[in-house]
Design a protein around this motif. Structure first.
Motif, PDB file in Angstrom:
ATOM      1  N   THR A 153      13.156  -6.774  11.016  1.00  0.00           N
ATOM      2  CA  THR A 153      12.711  -7.343  12.286  1.00  0.00           C
ATOM      3  C   THR A 153      13.498  -8.621  12.526  1.00  0.00           C
ATOM      4  N   LEU A 154      14.044  -8.769  13.723  1.00  0.00           N
ATOM      5  CA  LEU A 154      14.748  -9.994  14.100  1.00  0.00           C
ATOM      6  C   LEU A 154      13.708 -10.970  14.633  1.00  0.00           C
ATOM      7  N   GLN A 155      13.764 -12.207  14.159  1.00  0.00           N
ATOM      8  CA  GLN A 155      12.806 -13.236  14.565  1.00  0.00           C
ATOM      9  C   GLN A 155      13.549 -14.508  14.951  1.00  0.00           C
ATOM     10  N   TYR A 156      12.891 -15.341  15.784  1.00  0.00           N
ATOM     11  CA  TYR A 156      13.494 -16.620  16.164  1.00  0.00           C
ATOM     12  C   TYR A 156      12.433 -17.709  16.297  1.00  0.00           C
ATOM     13  N   GLN A 157      12.923 -18.944  16.281  1.00  0.00           N
ATOM     14  CA  GLN A 157      12.129 -20.137  16.579  1.00  0.00           C
ATOM     15  C   GLN A 157      13.015 -21.101  17.337  1.00  0.00           C
ATOM     16  N   LYS A 158      12.396 -21.969  18.101  1.00  0.00           N
ATOM     17  CA  LYS A 158      13.131 -23.004  18.827  1.00  0.00           C
ATOM     18  C   LYS A 158      12.806 -24.351  18.208  1.00  0.00           C
ATOM     19  N   ASN A 159      13.853 -25.088  17.844  1.00  0.00           N
ATOM     20  CA  ASN A 159      13.777 -26.464  17.339  1.00  0.00           C
ATOM     21  C   ASN A 159      13.059 -26.623  16.005  1.00  0.00           C
ATOM     22  N   SER A 160      12.846 -25.539  15.288  1.00  0.00           N
ATOM     23  CA  SER A 160      12.241 -25.619  13.963  1.00  0.00           C
ATOM     24  C   SER A 160      12.501 -24.306  13.241  1.00  0.00           C
ATOM     25  N   TYR A 161      12.543 -24.348  11.931  1.00  0.00           N
ATOM     26  CA  TYR A 161      12.644 -23.113  11.162  1.00  0.00           C
ATOM     27  C   TYR A 161      11.462 -22.992  10.206  1.00  0.00           C
ATOM     28  N   GLU A 162      10.437 -23.805  10.438  1.00  0.00           N
ATOM     29  CA  GLU A 162       9.211 -23.725   9.655  1.00  0.00           C
ATOM     30  C   GLU A 162       8.075 -23.347  10.585  1.00  0.00           C
ATOM     31  N   GLY A 163       7.084 -22.660  10.059  1.00  0.00           N
ATOM     32  CA  GLY A 163       5.953 -22.252  10.884  1.00  0.00           C
ATOM     33  C   GLY A 163       6.115 -20.818  11.354  1.00  0.00           C
ATOM     34  N   SER A 164       5.511 -20.519  12.484  1.00  0.00           N
ATOM     35  CA  SER A 164       5.481 -19.143  12.994  1.00  0.00           C
ATOM     36  C   SER A 164       6.785 -18.752  13.667  1.00  0.00           C
ATOM     37  N   TRP A 165       7.241 -17.540  13.359  1.00  0.00           N
ATOM     38  CA  TRP A 165       8.442 -16.972  13.960  1.00  0.00           C
ATOM     39  C   TRP A 165       8.013 -15.947  14.998  1.00  0.00           C
ATOM     40  N   THR A 166       8.834 -15.762  16.017  1.00  0.00           N
ATOM     41  CA  THR A 166       8.562 -14.801  17.079  1.00  0.00           C
ATOM     42  C   THR A 166       9.481 -13.597  16.906  1.00  0.00           C
ATOM     43  N   ASP A 167       8.877 -12.389  16.913  1.00  0.00           N
ATOM     44  CA  ASP A 167       9.657 -11.158  16.802  1.00  0.00           C
ATOM     45  C   ASP A 167      10.372 -10.873  18.116  1.00  0.00           C
ATOM     46  N   ILE A 168      11.635 -10.431  18.017  1.00  0.00           N
ATOM     47  CA  ILE A 168      12.399 -10.030  19.201  1.00  0.00           C
ATOM     48  C   ILE A 168      13.222  -8.793  18.872  1.00  0.00           C
ATOM     49  N   THR A 169      13.705  -8.178  19.902  1.00  0.00           N
ATOM     50  CA  THR A 169      14.583  -7.023  19.755  1.00  0.00           C
ATOM     51  C   THR A 169      16.024  -7.510  19.740  1.00  0.00           C
ATOM     52  N   SER A 170      16.856  -6.889  18.930  1.00  0.00           N
ATOM     53  CA  SER A 170      18.275  -7.250  18.910  1.00  0.00           C
ATOM     54  C   SER A 170      18.852  -7.125  20.313  1.00  0.00           C
TER      55      SER A 170
END
Length: 170
Positions: free
Chosen positions: A30-47
């Motif tokens: 699963t590809l995931q992202y975060q904005k301005n942080s790499y700690e905490g909850s990640w959001t799943d996205i499609t490639s």
């Protein structure tokens, strides 16, 4: 485990925000992202999905997730790479005053919301405001002056323009 994650080119929308595409060629994750942080909850996205509503200075982090563990993250910084475009003209030239008119735009982060325009008579700062024209008063008749404006965008990039005028002789 480090997977292959690529970021597309930053696309500026025109309202001062940007977007960026994130892709991976890896399958089974699963590809995931975060904005301005790499700690905490990640959001799943499609490639191939695009992350929107980004601003100058934001960093987007992405990783691959196997359901238990995440890969090392990759990141992309959102930066405004251009200074504002500025054109100037003068009007209402008299023996003791002149108006400097400014047309400015910035197609990336946009113009600053405060302190956008700094007006100078020679090297003397006369005003800093959000108004795209300024009238210089108290000038001497038949005298040459250098009028300057410095325009600032949201990223702090500036453009300086100047012109010379000679007041009318009474």
């Amino acid at each position: 485990e480090k997977g292959t994650i690529t970021f597309g080119k930053t696309q500026w929308v025109g309202d001062g925000t940007a977007s960026i595409k994130i892709e991976t060629s890896e399958t089974g994750y699963t590809l995931q992202y975060q904005k301005n942080s790499y700690e905490g909850s990640w959001t799943d996205i499609t490639s191939g999905e695009t992350i929107s509503n980004l601003n100058h200075g934001d960093t987007v982090y992405a990783r691959l997730w196997d359901g238990t563990n995440g890969s090392e993250y990759a990141s992309a910084s959102i930066t405004d790479g251009i200074a504002p475009e500025v054109e100037i003209s003068t009007s209402n030239l008299t023996s003791n005053s002149v108006t400097l008119n400014v047309t400015a735009s910035d197609t990336q982060s946009g113009l600053a919301t405060s302190g956008t325009y700094a007006y100078y008579l020679g090297d003397e700062l006369k005003a800093t405001n959000e108004t795209n024209s300024y009238t210089f008063t108290g000038l001497a008749d038949g005298t040459g002056y250098t009028l300057k404006v410095i325009v600032t965008d949201k990223a702090g990039k500036t453009t300086k323009k100047s012109t010379t005028v000679t007041t009318a002789t009474v």
